[in-house]
Scaffold this motif. Structure first.
Motif, PDB file in Angstrom:
ATOM      1  N   LEU A  90       0.828  -1.210   0.000  1.00  0.00           N
ATOM      2  CA  LEU A  90       0.000   0.000   0.000  1.00  0.00           C
ATOM      3  C   LEU A  90       0.860   1.257   0.000  1.00  0.00           C
ATOM      4  O   LEU A  90       0.533   2.243  -0.669  1.00  0.00           O
ATOM      5  CB  LEU A  90      -0.945   0.001   1.206  1.00  0.00           C
ATOM      6  CG  LEU A  90      -2.090  -0.997   1.166  1.00  0.00           C
ATOM      7  CD1 LEU A  90      -2.806  -1.052   2.514  1.00  0.00           C
ATOM      8  CD2 LEU A  90      -3.058  -0.680   0.043  1.00  0.00           C
ATOM      9  N   ALA A  91       1.956   1.235   0.737  1.00  0.00           N
ATOM     10  CA  ALA A  91       2.862   2.391   0.745  1.00  0.00           C
ATOM     11  C   ALA A  91       3.516   2.569  -0.621  1.00  0.00           C
ATOM     12  O   ALA A  91       3.693   3.697  -1.086  1.00  0.00           O
ATOM     13  CB  ALA A  91       3.930   2.207   1.828  1.00  0.00           C
ATOM     14  N   ALA A  92       3.841   1.460  -1.261  1.00  0.00           N
ATOM     15  CA  ALA A  92       4.530   1.526  -2.556  1.00  0.00           C
ATOM     16  C   ALA A  92       3.635   2.085  -3.660  1.00  0.00           C
ATOM     17  O   ALA A  92       4.121   2.797  -4.536  1.00  0.00           O
ATOM     18  CB  ALA A  92       5.044   0.140  -2.944  1.00  0.00           C
ATOM     19  N   VAL A  93       2.354   1.787  -3.610  1.00  0.00           N
ATOM     20  CA  VAL A  93       1.454   2.248  -4.675  1.00  0.00           C
ATOM     21  C   VAL A  93       0.726   3.532  -4.305  1.00  0.00           C
ATOM     22  O   VAL A  93      -0.059   4.049  -5.093  1.00  0.00           O
ATOM     23  CB  VAL A  93       0.424   1.161  -5.068  1.00  0.00           C
ATOM     24  CG1 VAL A  93       1.103  -0.104  -5.534  1.00  0.00           C
ATOM     25  CG2 VAL A  93      -0.563   0.898  -3.952  1.00  0.00           C
ATOM     26  N   GLY A 101      -3.442   4.020  -1.458  1.00  0.00           N
ATOM     27  CA  GLY A 101      -2.505   4.551  -0.473  1.00  0.00           C
ATOM     28  C   GLY A 101      -3.212   5.024   0.787  1.00  0.00           C
ATOM     29  O   GLY A 101      -2.670   4.933   1.889  1.00  0.00           O
ATOM     30  N   ALA A 102      -4.446   5.505   0.626  1.00  0.00           N
ATOM     31  CA  ALA A 102      -5.219   5.972   1.779  1.00  0.00           C
ATOM     32  C   ALA A 102      -5.553   4.836   2.742  1.00  0.00           C
ATOM     33  O   ALA A 102      -5.859   5.072   3.908  1.00  0.00           O
ATOM     34  CB  ALA A 102      -6.498   6.654   1.304  1.00  0.00           C
ATOM     35  N   LEU A 103      -5.475   3.600   2.269  1.00  0.00           N
ATOM     36  CA  LEU A 103      -5.722   2.442   3.133  1.00  0.00           C
ATOM     37  C   LEU A 103      -4.513   2.106   4.014  1.00  0.00           C
ATOM     38  O   LEU A 103      -4.627   1.292   4.929  1.00  0.00           O
ATOM     39  CB  LEU A 103      -6.120   1.233   2.294  1.00  0.00           C
ATOM     40  CG  LEU A 103      -7.454   1.352   1.568  1.00  0.00           C
ATOM     41  CD1 LEU A 103      -7.656   0.155   0.647  1.00  0.00           C
ATOM     42  CD2 LEU A 103      -8.595   1.474   2.564  1.00  0.00           C
ATOM     43  N   HIS A 104      -3.373   2.727   3.748  1.00  0.00           N
ATOM     44  CA  HIS A 104      -2.147   2.452   4.504  1.00  0.00           C
ATOM     45  C   HIS A 104      -2.331   2.668   6.011  1.00  0.00           C
ATOM     46  O   HIS A 104      -1.991   1.770   6.796  1.00  0.00           O
ATOM     47  CB  HIS A 104      -0.998   3.303   3.936  1.00  0.00           C
ATOM     48  CG  HIS A 104       0.318   3.081   4.580  1.00  0.00           C
ATOM     49  ND1 HIS A 104       1.123   1.991   4.301  1.00  0.00           N
ATOM     50  CD2 HIS A 104       0.997   3.821   5.475  1.00  0.00           C
ATOM     51  CE1 HIS A 104       2.226   2.072   5.016  1.00  0.00           C
ATOM     52  NE2 HIS A 104       2.182   3.180   5.739  1.00  0.00           N
TER      53      HIS A 104
END
Length: 124
Positions: A90-93, A101-104
């Motif tokens: 998630l951080a990578a995308v 990314g907001a799900l990180h």
């Protein structure tokens, strides 16, 4: 009347200790992110580095959970490892796909909850 003293097996104690390290790391990650967002930190570099370093105790927990002595914790160890890998993804995308990314941070909270469960179960 004698009281029976039960000892926690060494492997479970090590497992629980690593779980506490991961839990502290997850909490620290939220602190570092908050510091970066509100200008109290130097930026995201420390958050990124700490997140990467958190992979070692998470991987160790997973590998330890594969041992016969820690069989009862195998599901939690595997789930934590899978959620950590999702966290990295998630951080990578996040830049290319902001909605993912907001799900990180949500996934980070899930990591914390799984780790609380893992530590709590290992205390029994």
């Amino acid at each position: 009347m004698s009281a029976a003293v039960t000892r926690t097996p060494f492997a479970v104690s090590v497992f629980r200790g690593l779980g506490i390290v991961v839990l502290a790391g997850v909490a620290g990650q939220f602190l570092l992110a908050g510091m970066a967002v509100f200008g109290a930190g130097t930026g995201w570099e420390l958050h990124v580095a700490t997140g990467g370093a958190l992979g070692l105790p998470v991987l160790t927990l997973f590998l330890l959970s594969l041992s016969p002595a820690l069989h009862p914790y195998r599901r939690d160890g595997g789930l934590l490892f899978a959620i950590y890998l999702l966290q990295v993804a998630l951080a990578a995308v996040g830049d290319a796909l902001p909605m993912l990314g907001a799900l990180h941070p949500v996934n980070g909270m899930l990591m914390g909850l799984i780790t609380v469960r893992l530590v709590g179960r290992a205390a029994l």
